[in-house]
Design an enzyme around this catalytic site. Structure first.
Site, PDB file in Angstrom:
ATOM      1  N   ASP A  14      -2.629   5.639   2.540  1.00  0.00           N
ATOM      2  CA  ASP A  14      -1.912   6.859   2.939  1.00  0.00           C
ATOM      3  C   ASP A  14      -1.977   7.096   4.447  1.00  0.00           C
ATOM      4  OD1 ASP A  14      -1.497   7.536   0.113  1.00  0.00           O
ATOM      5  OD2 ASP A  14      -3.600   8.127   0.120  1.00  0.00           O
ATOM      6  N   HIS A  42       5.206   4.822   0.168  1.00  0.00           N
ATOM      7  CA  HIS A  42       5.520   4.786   1.595  1.00  0.00           C
ATOM      8  C   HIS A  42       6.664   5.757   1.886  1.00  0.00           C
ATOM      9  CE1 HIS A  42       3.603   0.519   2.053  1.00  0.00           C
ATOM     10  NE2 HIS A  42       2.759   1.460   1.711  1.00  0.00           N
TER      11      HIS A  42
END
Length: 432
Positions: A14, A42
């Site tokens: 992340d 993403h």
């Protein structure tokens, strides 16, 4: 440094890899996913429009880029088709630019059932998987019983192999986990439905990439998750099931390791983690809440709230060792705006009183460390959307410089917002 760039996470995932891959692929001809599956999330923001990709490489929004899913990726046909449809509805010609290795293991419904049954059985000791079948699919690969994209070329043989592997897994589901088995007929019919599409996208990935290299084409390898979640080098057992590190590129794509050039490590200006596992710098106070709220720290894949903490230079040094990181991209600097003081973890005090400068390997050892912090002044000015170093306050520049000093690696890119143009590029990886 060469035309072949690796972009990977150096924390617990992340970190903002998707935005950076999308930004840098303006100059690339290929973007390659080499590990993980649709457990990745993403997020790209382009001219205010948000796109979340889980399986398809982040270069898909660039007209000049060919996207490849390498053999190290476990592929869910259902997830792929859903993602393709969403992009095609927006006018993105996915089928013209997306290619797949025939050696990709398939994630099928029984993998998902196993993943979820196991997490439920673990109770409070659950690892915190996404429940999407990633781990069981990798298990089948290593056990040499998994089905691969290439098996879809011969459906008679596929049906035979499927029956054998499903008998094995359904026995577990019924007799050990006490849940309903998965229907063989339903899975087979599903497979027949997407076989033609998947096989039409198959190419010889190794040959394609080698030819591209010889032509001098720029190739980007897009990592998923982060170094500290690596199956071998992460906080085991609270890890993912693939090699998220630079070493996974060659194994997961067939691209020769000697030809890799710049390794770009992506790191947030603070740390986050989703799910269970050790997190030495985790914050449980209003500062942690502030980071989570301002940073919108919710998983793109699961929607789970992320745990937040201070930047950990100790864990970062381990990530640098493992990946041979050339330079960093520091993301979400703007989330620190408004904090009176900012802390950086510079060392771990071990139970025996010694000081560790790099993080331990196992989760148990991680759990027993005491972080040593250095406090720096924060800044009241906004860094959001800054495009040059001159727009950053001196205290923000001092913070970046201190990270460079503690890690021994330069911060070559700074992200100051979610949009691709909200970025400061000091050194471009393809030009380094």
């Amino acid at each position: 440094m060469g035309n072949n760039v690796v972009v990977l996470g150096t924390q617990w995932g992340d970190e903002g890899k998707g935005k950076i891959v999308d930004l840098l692929t303006e100059d690339a001809k290929y973007v390659v996913r080499y590990q993980g599956g649709h457990n990745a999330g993403h997020t790209l923001v382009i001219d205010g429009q948000k796109t979340v990709l889980h399986l398809i490489p982040s270069g898909i929004l660039r007209n000049n880029v060919k996207c490849i899913i390498g053999n190290g990726v476990v592929l869910s046909p259902e997830a792929l088709i859903k993602e393709m449809s969403g992009l095609e509805d927006r006018g993105v010609p996915v089928r013209e630019r997306l290619f797949i290795s025939e050696a990709c293991p398939l994630i099928l419904p029984y993998h998902v059932a196993l993943d979820q049954a196991r997490e439920a059985a673990r109770g409070k000791k659950a690892i915190g998987t996404t429940g999407r079948g990633i781990g069981p699919a990798y298990e089948d690969k290593v056990a040499r019983r998994g089905l691969r994209v290439g098996d879809l070329f011969d459906m008679a043989s596929f049906a035979e192999k499927l029956q054998e592997v499903m008998a094995f897994h359904n026995f577990q589901l019924e007799h050990f986990y006490k849940v309903e088995p998965v229907s063989y007929e339903a899975v087979l019919e599903q497979a027949k439905g997407y076989a033609e599409l998947l096989t039409s996208m198959v190419i010889d990935v190794t040959n394609e990439l080698d030819a591209a290299r010889k032509r001098g084409d720029k190739i980007m390898f897009e990592g998923a998750q982060g170094t500290l979640l690596d199956i071998d080098h992460g906080t085991y057992p609270y890890v993912t099931s693939s090699n998220t590190t630079a070493g996974g590129v060659a194994a997961g794509s067939g691209f020769g390791p000697r030809h890799l050039g710049y390794i770009l490590g992506i790191a947030k200006a603070y740390c986050t983690r989703v799910g269970a596992g050790p997190f030495p710098t985790e914050l449980f106070d209003e500062v942690g809440d502030h980071l989570g709220t301002k940073g919108h720290e919710f998983g793109a894949t699961t929607g789970r709230k992320r745990r937040c903490g201070w930047f950990d230079a100790v864990a970062m040094r381990r990530a640098i060792q493992i990946n041979s990181v050339t330079g960093f991209c520091l993301t979400k600097l703007d989330v620190l705006d408004g904090l009176k003081e900012i802390k950086i973890c510079t060392g771990y005090q071990m139970p025996d009183g010694s000081i560790a400068e790099v993080s331990p390997m196992a989760a148990d050892a991680f759990e027993n460390v005491t972080p040593i912090f250095e406090t720096m002044p924060g800044w009241s000015e906004t860094t959001f959307g800054a495009k040059t170093l001159a727009e950053l306050p001196q205290t923000a520049l001092d913070y970046i410089k201190r990270i460079e000093e503690l890690t021994g690696v330069p911060v070559d890119i700074i992200s100051t917002g979610p949009d691709r143009n909200e970025t400061i590029i000091k050194v471009h990886p393809f030009s380094a």
